[in-house]
Enzyme design. Structure first.
Site, PDB file in Angstrom:
ATOM      1  N   LYS A  22      40.521  45.158  25.643  1.00 42.83           N
ATOM      2  CA  LYS A  22      41.682  45.624  26.590  1.00 42.83           C
ATOM      3  C   LYS A  22      42.348  44.447  27.499  1.00 42.83           C
ATOM      4  O   LYS A  22      43.293  43.969  27.447  1.00 42.83           O
ATOM      5  CB  LYS A  22      41.288  46.645  27.511  1.00 42.83           C
ATOM      6  CG  LYS A  22      42.712  47.152  28.239  1.00 42.83           C
ATOM      7  CD  LYS A  22      42.643  48.370  29.171  1.00 42.83           C
ATOM      8  CE  LYS A  22      41.710  48.004  30.522  1.00 42.83           C
ATOM      9  NZ  LYS A  22      42.777  47.356  31.653  1.00 42.83           N
ATOM     10  N   ASN A  23      41.335  43.769  28.625  1.00 45.11           N
ATOM     11  CA  ASN A  23      41.755  42.854  29.169  1.00 45.11           C
ATOM     12  C   ASN A  23      42.130  41.563  28.702  1.00 45.11           C
ATOM     13  O   ASN A  23      42.926  40.632  29.322  1.00 45.11           O
ATOM     14  CB  ASN A  23      40.505  42.619  30.339  1.00 45.11           C
ATOM     15  CG  ASN A  23      40.781  44.121  31.397  1.00 45.11           C
ATOM     16  OD1 ASN A  23      41.475  44.761  31.437  1.00 45.11           O
ATOM     17  ND2 ASN A  23      39.877  44.014  32.364  1.00 45.11           N
ATOM     18  N   CYS A 118      45.756  50.683  38.710  1.00 47.18           N
ATOM     19  CA  CYS A 118      44.484  51.682  39.502  1.00 47.18           C
ATOM     20  C   CYS A 118      44.309  51.694  40.989  1.00 47.18           C
ATOM     21  O   CYS A 118      44.662  50.483  41.468  1.00 47.18           O
ATOM     22  CB  CYS A 118      43.236  51.232  38.676  1.00 47.18           C
ATOM     23  SG  CYS A 118      42.803  51.866  37.134  1.00 47.18           S
ATOM     24  N   ARG A 123      44.801  44.929  46.250  1.00 44.97           N
ATOM     25  CA  ARG A 123      45.128  44.380  45.035  1.00 44.97           C
ATOM     26  C   ARG A 123      46.519  43.683  45.141  1.00 44.97           C
ATOM     27  O   ARG A 123      47.200  43.989  44.447  1.00 44.97           O
ATOM     28  CB  ARG A 123      44.991  45.274  43.803  1.00 44.97           C
ATOM     29  CG  ARG A 123      43.631  45.809  43.658  1.00 44.97           C
ATOM     30  CD  ARG A 123      43.520  46.764  42.270  1.00 44.97           C
ATOM     31  NE  ARG A 123      43.032  45.755  41.324  1.00 44.97           N
ATOM     32  CZ  ARG A 123      42.972  46.151  39.844  1.00 44.97           C
ATOM     33  NH1 ARG A 123      43.550  47.425  39.554  1.00 44.97           N
ATOM     34  NH2 ARG A 123      42.715  45.376  39.124  1.00 44.97           N
ATOM     35  N   ASP A 308      33.779  46.360  36.851  1.00 38.44           N
ATOM     36  CA  ASP A 308      34.202  47.103  35.804  1.00 38.44           C
ATOM     37  C   ASP A 308      33.061  48.178  35.116  1.00 38.44           C
ATOM     38  O   ASP A 308      33.376  48.919  34.515  1.00 38.44           O
ATOM     39  CB  ASP A 308      35.127  46.524  34.790  1.00 38.44           C
ATOM     40  CG  ASP A 308      36.489  46.220  35.099  1.00 38.44           C
ATOM     41  OD1 ASP A 308      36.785  46.668  36.478  1.00 38.44           O
ATOM     42  OD2 ASP A 308      37.156  45.608  34.468  1.00 38.44           O
ATOM     43  N   ARG A 400      43.939  54.659  28.889  1.00 43.00           N
ATOM     44  CA  ARG A 400      44.497  53.566  29.383  1.00 43.00           C
ATOM     45  C   ARG A 400      43.299  52.382  28.748  1.00 43.00           C
ATOM     46  O   ARG A 400      43.666  51.164  28.418  1.00 43.00           O
ATOM     47  CB  ARG A 400      44.545  53.276  30.701  1.00 43.00           C
ATOM     48  CG  ARG A 400      45.858  54.071  31.319  1.00 43.00           C
ATOM     49  CD  ARG A 400      45.909  53.583  32.746  1.00 43.00           C
ATOM     50  NE  ARG A 400      45.624  52.070  32.948  1.00 43.00           N
ATOM     51  CZ  ARG A 400      45.116  51.446  33.987  1.00 43.00           C
ATOM     52  NH1 ARG A 400      44.761  52.024  35.019  1.00 43.00           N
ATOM     53  NH2 ARG A 400      45.097  50.123  33.978  1.00 43.00           N
TER      54      ARG A 400
HETATM   55  C1  UD1 Z   1      40.814  41.806  36.311  1.00 40.57           C
HETATM   56  C2  UD1 Z   1      40.549  42.976  35.196  1.00 40.57           C
HETATM   57  C3  UD1 Z   1      39.947  44.231  36.107  1.00 40.57           C
HETATM   58  C4  UD1 Z   1      38.813  43.672  36.646  1.00 40.57           C
HETATM   59  C5  UD1 Z   1      39.115  42.439  37.679  1.00 40.57           C
HETATM   60  C6  UD1 Z   1      37.744  41.982  38.186  1.00 40.57           C
HETATM   61  C7  UD1 Z   1      42.634  42.783  33.829  1.00 40.57           C
HETATM   62  C8  UD1 Z   1      43.687  43.456  33.254  1.00 40.57           C
HETATM   63  N1  UD1 Z   1      42.097  43.406  34.734  1.00 40.57           N
HETATM   64  O1  UD1 Z   1      41.751  42.340  37.421  1.00 40.57           O
HETATM   65  O2  UD1 Z   1      39.870  45.234  35.157  1.00 40.57           O
HETATM   66  O3  UD1 Z   1      38.238  44.868  37.571  1.00 40.57           O
HETATM   67  O4  UD1 Z   1      39.564  41.415  36.836  1.00 40.57           O
HETATM   68  O5  UD1 Z   1      36.839  41.498  37.399  1.00 40.57           O
HETATM   69  O6  UD1 Z   1      41.971  41.948  33.478  1.00 40.57           O
HETATM   70  N2  UD1 Z   1      43.223  39.294  44.681  1.00 40.57           N
HETATM   71  C9  UD1 Z   1      44.060  39.111  45.827  1.00 40.57           C
HETATM   72  N3  UD1 Z   1      45.253  38.478  45.437  1.00 40.57           N
HETATM   73  C10 UD1 Z   1      45.676  38.141  44.156  1.00 40.57           C
HETATM   74  C11 UD1 Z   1      44.866  38.478  43.118  1.00 40.57           C
HETATM   75  C12 UD1 Z   1      43.497  39.245  43.264  1.00 40.57           C
HETATM   76  O7  UD1 Z   1      43.742  39.161  47.001  1.00 40.57           O
HETATM   77  O8  UD1 Z   1      46.763  37.509  44.180  1.00 40.57           O
HETATM   78  C13 UD1 Z   1      42.086  40.107  44.917  1.00 40.57           C
HETATM   79  C14 UD1 Z   1      41.715  41.415  44.363  1.00 40.57           C
HETATM   80  O9  UD1 Z   1      42.353  42.253  45.463  1.00 40.57           O
HETATM   81  C15 UD1 Z   1      40.395  41.812  44.258  1.00 40.57           C
HETATM   82  C16 UD1 Z   1      39.875  40.238  43.877  1.00 40.57           C
HETATM   83  O10 UD1 Z   1      40.924  39.373  44.215  1.00 40.57           O
HETATM   84  O11 UD1 Z   1      39.724  42.059  45.582  1.00 40.57           O
HETATM   85  C17 UD1 Z   1      39.631  40.161  42.264  1.00 40.57           C
HETATM   86  O12 UD1 Z   1      40.897  40.553  41.732  1.00 40.57           O
HETATM   87  P1  UD1 Z   1      41.146  40.021  40.301  1.00 40.57           P
HETATM   88  O13 UD1 Z   1      40.056  39.031  39.638  1.00 40.57           O
HETATM   89  O14 UD1 Z   1      42.545  39.232  40.215  1.00 40.57           O
HETATM   90  O15 UD1 Z   1      41.110  41.215  39.340  1.00 40.57           O
HETATM   91  P2  UD1 Z   1      42.527  41.436  38.382  1.00 40.57           P
HETATM   92  O16 UD1 Z   1      42.882  40.307  37.711  1.00 40.57           O
HETATM   93  O17 UD1 Z   1      43.450  42.119  39.033  1.00 40.57           O
END
Ligand code: UD1
Length: 422
Positions: A22-23, A118, A123, A308, A400
């Site tokens: 999915k991701n 979610c 986030r 995850d 999802r």
């Molecule tokens: C992706 C995955 C999700 C997984 C996560 C961590 C997808 C669609 N989703 O989410 O399933 O749980 O990686 O492996 O691929 N953060 C910030 N600012 C930002 C971006 C992130 O502070 O601009 C923080 C987030 O709140 C979190 C951490 O960084 O605490 C890591 O998040 P991130 O790796 O970005 O997760 P996603 O890409 O949203």
């Protein structure tokens, strides 16, 4: 609303096919926005998140034909007629922010609603926005939307992330592929989904080096072409179904499974007394004799233990012999499954980002509520280990991220069914 009913189970035996990730698919699909030529993805998973991304891309002008029952997505973005990703679609899924980079790179401007997704923590998307700024874009936040402009197009730059973000690394890669000049991303995410995105972009003509390491260098090109690309196997679906025989006993082969996608998780299973071996068509998991042993788990960016899989691992450890400590280092509010597992008789203490699980001999079935995608499936796994009947409510979260979960589990002998609500 649909519910899933699970009954306590004996050993599971057989094979479970693992779908495309999915991701990975959610970051590969926006790559279509970078090219006028068609991008075709094979091995796509059939999930509601994929339908949401399709709806978003269509709203921007992408034509999408779904073939082979959704396993093949043929996309064409030869003309984009809309540059605004609307709140009504974006709010359903956080990954929607991934259209920002490619739209900005190709069109020089984009308006994207700030995402929902979610409820597993704050986030924010600040790192995504900073990455676009490092490539010369001007960002303005108003009315809940990001208004991004790059007069004269994006320019290569240095993007140094203060901490690892999968999504921000993906957005940076997508944007930098068409930026003028060289971009260097430091502290880049190393997840298999990032590697898969780079492989796809390379097929489209992008010049990128260093994927799978913390430093990725992108030499921007003037245009990208079409490609056909198979989506990598879903390591989270894989890990989830590996836990089913770990919890119930028996022996199950996960078709398409690969240890390199999930090494840290396999080490923890081994420490818990679960056997994992490479077999002809994937990975075979069997529960060794005796009760599962308690293990401590800390979630980390890849190659560490994936956040995850934390909820699902907790379901296993609820009945392990001894006390396990689970530390959640990625998201601050990711133990919402704990109170639901407690309703089933689990002994769990949550303090901040740490959950202490003291194993009990057996769990008891109960009505429970799914709070997010991975939490939902952890409750199903716990239900397989529980005495009596567990009813998991609010399963739309599950749809999802897991295709045909009840079919895949019942094929190996689980007592699970979906009850359709009105
Ligand atoms: C992706 C995955 C999700 C997984 C996560 C961590 C997808 C669609 N989703 O989410 O399933 O749980 O990686 O492996 O691929 N953060 C910030 N600012 C930002 C971006 C992130 O502070 O601009 C923080 C987030 O709140 C979190 C951490 O960084 O605490 C890591 O998040 P991130 O790796 O970005 O997760 P996603 O890409 O949203």
């Amino acid at each position: 609303m649909d519910r899933i009913v699970v009954r306590g189970n004996g050993p599971l035996n057989g094979q479970i096919p693992i779908a495309g990730a999915k991701n990975a698919c959610l970051t590969l699909m926006p790559a279509t926005l970078l090219s006028e030529e068609p991008l075709t993805l094979t091995n796509a998973p059939r999930l509601s998140d994929i339908a949401t991304m399709s709806a978003l891309l269509r709203s921007l002008g992408t034509e999408i034909t779904s073939m082979q029952d959704g396993k093949v997505l043929a996309m064409s973005s030869h003309g984009l007629d809309n540059h605004k990703a609307d709140y009504d679609i974006v709010r359903k899924m956080r990954a929607s922010i991934l259209v920002l980079g490619p739209m900005l790179a190709r069109e020089g401007h984009a308006i994207v609603s700030l995402p929902g997704g979610c409820a597993i923590g704050a986030r924010p998307v600040d790192l995504h926005l900073k990455a676009m700024e490092a490539l010369g874009a001007e960002m303005d936040l108003r009315d809940g939307y990001v208004h991004a402009t790059a007069r004269g197009g994006l320019k290569g730059g240095k993007i140094d992330f203060p901490f690892v973000s999968v999504g921000a690394t993906e957005n940076a890669l997508l944007a930098a592929s068409l930026a003028k000049g060289t971009t260097v991303i430091t502290n880049a995410a190393r997840e298999p989904e990032i590697v898969d995105l780079v492989h796809c972009l390379r097929r489209m003509g992008a010049q990128i080096e260093g994927e799978g390491t913390s430093t990725i260098t992108i030499q921007g090109v003037d245009r990208l072409g079409g490609a056909t690309h198979p989506v990598v196997v879903d390591r989270i679906e894989l890990g989830t179904y590996m836990l089913a025989p770990a919890i119930c006993g028996g022996e199950v082969e996960l078709l398409g499974g690969r240890i390199d996608l999930i090494g840290a998780f396999c080490e923890k299973l081994d420490a818990a007394g679960i056997s994992v071996r490479e077999s002809d068509n994937g990975l075979t998991v069997a529960r060794k004799n005796g009760r599962t042993k308690a293990v401590d788990v800390t979630t980390e960016p890849f190659p560490g233990f994936p956040t995850d899989l934390q909820a699902q691992m907790m379901a296993l450890l609820c009945t392990a012999d001894g006390t396990s400590v689970l530390e959640e280092k990625i998201f601050e509010n990711r133990f919402m499954h704990a109170p639901e597992l407690q309703r089933m008789g689990a002994h769990i203490d949550v303090h901040g980002g740490t959950a202490t699980v003291t194993g009990v001999e057996t769990l008891k079935g109960a009505p429970v509520m799914a709070t997010d995608l991975r939490a939902s499936v952890s409750l199903i796994l716990a239900g397989l280990a529980a005495e009596g009947e567990t009813v998991v409510n609010r399963v739309y979260h599950l749809d999802r991220g897991y295709e045909h979960v009840e079919d895949k589990l019942s094929a190996v002998g689980a007592k699970i069914e979906r009850v359709h609500g009105e």
